[in-house]
Design a protein around this motif. Structure first.
Motif, PDB file in Angstrom:
ATOM      1  N   LEU A  58      -5.776  12.156   0.934  1.00 36.16           N
ATOM      2  CA  LEU A  58      -5.055  10.936   1.306  1.00 36.16           C
ATOM      3  C   LEU A  58      -4.660  11.032   2.765  1.00 36.16           C
ATOM      4  O   LEU A  58      -4.267  12.098   3.235  1.00 36.16           O
ATOM      5  CB  LEU A  58      -3.809  10.736   0.445  1.00 36.16           C
ATOM      6  CG  LEU A  58      -4.130   9.897  -0.796  1.00 36.16           C
ATOM      7  CD1 LEU A  58      -4.055  10.725  -2.026  1.00 36.16           C
ATOM      8  CD2 LEU A  58      -3.269   8.674  -0.866  1.00 36.16           C
ATOM      9  N   ALA A 110       0.833  -1.201   0.000  1.00 36.21           N
ATOM     10  CA  ALA A 110       0.000   0.000   0.000  1.00 36.21           C
ATOM     11  C   ALA A 110       0.869   1.252   0.000  1.00 36.21           C
ATOM     12  O   ALA A 110       0.437   2.316  -0.441  1.00 36.21           O
ATOM     13  CB  ALA A 110      -0.911  -0.005   1.215  1.00 36.21           C
ATOM     14  N   PHE A 148      -6.660   7.533  -7.112  1.00 41.72           N
ATOM     15  CA  PHE A 148      -7.307   7.683  -5.801  1.00 41.72           C
ATOM     16  C   PHE A 148      -7.333   9.150  -5.397  1.00 41.72           C
ATOM     17  O   PHE A 148      -8.351   9.669  -4.939  1.00 41.72           O
ATOM     18  CB  PHE A 148      -6.538   6.860  -4.761  1.00 41.72           C
ATOM     19  CG  PHE A 148      -7.231   6.769  -3.429  1.00 41.72           C
ATOM     20  CD1 PHE A 148      -8.050   5.698  -3.140  1.00 41.72           C
ATOM     21  CD2 PHE A 148      -7.070   7.759  -2.474  1.00 41.72           C
ATOM     22  CE1 PHE A 148      -8.687   5.603  -1.921  1.00 41.72           C
ATOM     23  CE2 PHE A 148      -7.711   7.680  -1.259  1.00 41.72           C
ATOM     24  CZ  PHE A 148      -8.519   6.587  -0.982  1.00 41.72           C
ATOM     25  N   GLN A 172      -4.296  -1.804   4.806  1.00 43.42           N
ATOM     26  CA  GLN A 172      -4.494  -1.602   3.373  1.00 43.42           C
ATOM     27  C   GLN A 172      -3.659  -2.604   2.569  1.00 43.42           C
ATOM     28  O   GLN A 172      -4.127  -3.184   1.588  1.00 43.42           O
ATOM     29  CB  GLN A 172      -4.085  -0.159   3.041  1.00 43.42           C
ATOM     30  CG  GLN A 172      -4.527   0.315   1.692  1.00 43.42           C
ATOM     31  CD  GLN A 172      -6.034   0.386   1.588  1.00 43.42           C
ATOM     32  OE1 GLN A 172      -6.723   0.538   2.583  1.00 43.42           O
ATOM     33  NE2 GLN A 172      -6.537   0.237   0.389  1.00 43.42           N
ATOM     34  N   GLY A 205       0.045   4.615  -1.866  1.00 34.54           N
ATOM     35  CA  GLY A 205      -0.178   5.775  -1.012  1.00 34.54           C
ATOM     36  C   GLY A 205       0.788   6.894  -1.334  1.00 34.54           C
ATOM     37  O   GLY A 205       0.393   8.051  -1.470  1.00 34.54           O
ATOM     38  N   GLY A 247      -2.593   5.175  -7.095  1.00 38.56           N
ATOM     39  CA  GLY A 247      -2.618   6.212  -6.063  1.00 38.56           C
ATOM     40  C   GLY A 247      -3.054   7.552  -6.628  1.00 38.56           C
ATOM     41  O   GLY A 247      -3.836   8.284  -6.014  1.00 38.56           O
ATOM     42  N   GLU A 264      -4.315   6.125   6.491  1.00 35.00           N
ATOM     43  CA  GLU A 264      -5.004   4.863   6.215  1.00 35.00           C
ATOM     44  C   GLU A 264      -4.649   4.274   4.855  1.00 35.00           C
ATOM     45  O   GLU A 264      -4.800   3.082   4.638  1.00 35.00           O
ATOM     46  CB  GLU A 264      -6.517   5.078   6.271  1.00 35.00           C
ATOM     47  CG  GLU A 264      -7.080   4.905   7.643  1.00 35.00           C
ATOM     48  CD  GLU A 264      -8.562   5.171   7.669  1.00 35.00           C
ATOM     49  OE1 GLU A 264      -9.231   4.854   6.676  1.00 35.00           O
ATOM     50  OE2 GLU A 264      -9.041   5.717   8.670  1.00 35.00           O
ATOM     51  N   ASN A 265      -4.219   5.133   3.922  1.00 33.78           N
ATOM     52  CA  ASN A 265      -3.881   4.633   2.596  1.00 33.78           C
ATOM     53  C   ASN A 265      -2.543   3.901   2.574  1.00 33.78           C
ATOM     54  O   ASN A 265      -2.188   3.285   1.576  1.00 33.78           O
ATOM     55  CB  ASN A 265      -3.830   5.787   1.602  1.00 33.78           C
ATOM     56  CG  ASN A 265      -5.190   6.406   1.420  1.00 33.78           C
ATOM     57  OD1 ASN A 265      -5.446   7.487   1.914  1.00 33.78           O
ATOM     58  ND2 ASN A 265      -6.064   5.698   0.759  1.00 33.78           N
TER      59      ASN A 265
END
Lengths: 318, 429
Positions: free
Chosen positions: B252, B75, B245, B261, B79, B242, B255-256
């Motif tokens: 962001l 992740a 996202f 994740q 992220g 990412g 948590e990302n």
């Protein structure tokens, strides 16, 4: 000086607790070559079972019975889950234990909810044993040290001095020969997995009251246990002990000394920027040791893996 | 699992012909039409989420499925790419002169840069060492996200506004539907690129290195460099996910990046099937649907997903794609029809049994956790008292009956399965 002594004791408690988890994990890894990602989940199960038992029968029954239940569950997992997945290879095995860890966390939440359980140390041990310059050392901490030490010595004795230990060690390196000699090797594997998870259960029972019994407790400790056995060298019991103590003391000392990185940077001859809000390294200037304490073990692990992939005491490459 | 992989690649054409373009054209048309079929806003949000997850899962599978490397901290690359994109959004001078659809490229490049650094020391070995280093690096960067506030924004994360970018053909990306088409375009493009990558010598060698690094080395390829390039390419596409996202959610947070994740993407990819290129796509679609639909229905959805995952690892290590591909031989023989009735006879009761078991679990959960005095619960559009005996009995009976019927149908299914998969009408024992 007094602070150092208190930290030494605190670090010893954390380290030995970590050792109890990593001893079981190391045992399992060196037997089956699979890193059990769900190991910390069995630790959590130990704490929850002990809590549930202690409600009716008291702490000492919990200490006795909970690890046995955890061990039986662990043996069942090996027999009906891991053994099946084994044929697909190592990566599915790792993924299986990873999935198991998720599942156990959900199951615990299902039965006990998301809140912390009011699991407390036994009344007999709720007193201050001695104090060092105003810092009270509770009897329970010393009790934890003795339980962990006892387990380490017993484990070392069983593995190196008894017949059972001999069979286990032989089954490790020459499973075919041991089988030919009439020993049931799959049963040995199952037993070792059960004992390994039971050890995790013991750690859970005695750590639950101090570190808290809540659904995130496995997650919190899970990755640190891996760090420990990787640093110590996979499969090495002594390595696990040294690494556990190292990490215990490292995190304890880092948490209690408020060293600011600004001082270090100044000592290196750097100028403190006038305007903190726009400076590129502003986070570095405001950083303190307690802040980065929790990530020190990971840093240590990455460094160790990069420079010495088999860990401090490990003999073989993982 | 390895046999399934081999047959799959044997069936694929060795050169890229016109025929192999057909699935891509169909996929493109589907993506184009989807918003006209599912027009509601929430459906478009779900589809955006799905598309981003597909890109991420495909990129993850480049490592896990094609290279045999199990990453527990992936992740981080997605992220990091996303955070970088949000920072670009916040650089007003630069962003005002840049069309928004280009943004994911920057995310990709950033993810690739980070992956290059990590790959330089982590790709020496594939197995446990790689998994552990990825875990350590992942935890390290996730922990840094709270400390390094300048880049990660601390607890509240970093947010931006996509509409400040240079309009493309007068589109300012104010509406979800515009974002959908942007995401769909990137999904198709990156999926195609990843597919083509898997056909290059590097992609092919990644398979060889996964199965037998020693032999690959004897052929004159450096296993380490093959892994290195796979990792870097995977990092690039993670960064693109990412970036998408960042465009879609405009925020962001920590948590990302975190381990949860990383674990989720492993789960999605494995559920879909790591042995096939399209496996992660199925995984991402199914998981996103489970997540959005199931989580509305029950609080326990994570329990069900966890159980599904563990059962998949135990019984179908090829994932959903593996289950689908199991039917390929029967389909080629033209005998897939035979399976229909036995499937209905076994799977339908099994499904009913599972629903019965789920009801038991739901009733038990309500019984234990509902607030005192709240004894009413609704399950399958029926409202009843969870403290009464009757619902327990009904659910238990349904469970037992369902599984019993399924078990009774199983031998018939096994026999038909055998018949459907043999050429001589099933006489071969």
């Amino acid at each position: 000086m007094d602070l150092i002594l208190v930290n030494l004791i605190d670090g010893l408690v954390t380290g030995l607790l970590l050792f109890m988890l990593s001893a079981g994990l190391t045992l399992i890894f060196s037997m089956m070559g699979v890193l059990n990602f769900a190991h910390a989940s069995f630790y959590m199960l130990g704490a929850y079972f002990a809590y549930q038992i202690s409600l009716g029968l008291g702490f000492w029954m919990g200490l006795l019975v909970a690890p046995i239940i955890v061990g039986v569950i662990g043996a069942g997992v090996e027999r009906y889950g891991l053994r099946r997945v084994h044929q697909y290879g190592h990566v599915p095995e790792l993924i299986f234990t990873f999935g198991l860890a998720l599942l156990i966390e959900e199951i615990v939440q299902f039965f006990w909810g998301k809140n912390q359980m009011p699991y407390s140390p036994p009344e007999a041990l709720q007193f201050t044993l001695f104090s060092i310059a105003g810092n009270a050392i509770p009897a329970y901490k010393i009790f934890m040290i003795f339980v962990s030490m006892g387990i380490f010595i017993a484990l070392l004795y069983v593995l190196t001095r008894t017949r059972v230990g001999m069979v286990i060690q032989a089954a490790l390196s020459y499973p075919k020969t041991v089988e030919a000699l009439g020993h049931n090797v799959p049963l040995v594997f199952m037993g070792v997995f059960g004992v390994g998870t039971a050890l995790a259960g013991v750690a859970g029972v005695i750590a639950g009251p101090v570190l808290g019994t809540f659904p995130g407790m496995a997650f919190l400790l899970g990755s640190i246990v891996f760090v420990t056995i990787v640093i110590g060298g996979l499969g090495s019991l002594w390595g696990a002990l040294v690494a556990s103590l190292l990490i215990g003391w490292l995190t304890t000392f880092a948490a209690s000394y408020n060293v600011e990185f600004a001082d270090i940077l100044m000592a290196l001859g750097l100028q403190k920027p006038e305007d903190m809000d726009t400076a590129l390294l502003r986070d570095l200037w405001s950083l303190t040791l307690p802040q980065i304490g929790p990530i020190l073990p990971y840093l240590l692990m990455v460094l160790i893996l990069v420079f010495r992939p088999y860990g401090l005491f490990g003999k073989r490459d993982v | 699992m390895s046999r399934a992989i081999r047959t799959a690649s044997a069936a694929a054409p060795d050169h890229l012909s016109l025929r192999s373009a057909v699935p891509w054209v169909i996929a493109g048309l589907c993506l184009l039409v989807m918003p006209y079929v599912f027009t509601s806003n929430s459906a478009i949000t779900i589809m955006n989420q799905m598309a981003i997850t597909i890109v991420f899962a495909l990129a993850y599978n480049m490592l896990l499925g094609q290279g045999g490397m199990l990453s527990f901290g992936h992740a981080v690359y997605m992220g990091a790419g996303g955070f970088f994109c949000v920072h670009i959004m916040n650089m007003e001078d630069l962003f005002a002169r840049m069309p928004l659809p280009l943004l994911p490229v920057f995310g990709g490049l950033f993810g690739m840069g980070l992956a290059t650094i990590v790959a330089s020391f982590s790709t020496r070995k594939a197995g446990t060492v790689f998994a552990m280093i990825s875990l350590g690096v992942g935890e390290l960067i996730a922990a840094c996200s709270i400390i390094i506030v300048a880049f990660f924004g601390g607890e509240e994360g970093v947010s931006g506004d996509r509409t400040y970018g240079l309009p493309v053909f007068d589109i300012e990306f104010l509406h979800q539907i515009e974002v959908y088409y942007l995401t769909a375009f990137w999904l198709l493009l990156s999926a195609l690129l990843m597919y083509l990558f898997s056909r290059t010598p590097i992609g092919r060698m990644a398979n060889a290195v996964r199965d037998n690094p020693e032999r690959a080395e004897f052929l004159g390829y450096s296993a380490r460099w093959v892994r290195f390039f796979s990792f870097v390419a995977s990092g690039f596409f993670c960064g693109i996910a990412g970036g998408l996202f960042a465009i879609n959610y405009e925020i962001l947070t920590e948590e990302n990046l975190n381990l949860v994740q990383s674990g989720t993407i492993l789960l999605i990819t494995f559920l879909g099937g790591v042995g096939f290129f399209f496996g992660p796509i199925i995984g991402a679609i199914v998981f996103t649907l489970l997540q959005t639909v199931l989580s509305l229905e029950t609080e326990l959805w994570q329990l069900y997903v966890g159980a599904l995952f563990v059962l998949t690892v135990m019984y179908f290590p090829g994932g959903l794609a593996g289950v689908l591909m199991m039917h390929l031989p029967a389909w080629k023989l033209g005998k897939l029809r035979l399976l229909l009735v036995p499937y209905l006879k076994t799977l339908l009761p099994a499904a009913i049994g599972i629903l019965g078991l789920a009801s038991l679990i739901e009733i038990l959960f309500h019984f234990r956790h509902a607030s005192v005095g709240d004894e009413e619960m609704t399950l399958f559009w029926i409202t009843f008292n969870s403290h009464a005996v009757l619902p327990w009995l009904v659910a238990g009976a349904v469970t037992v009956a369902g599984f019993w019927l399924a078990r009774r149908g199983a031998p018939d299914l096994a026999a038909t399965w055998h018949e459907a998969n043999s050429t001589d009408g099933g006489q071969a024992a």
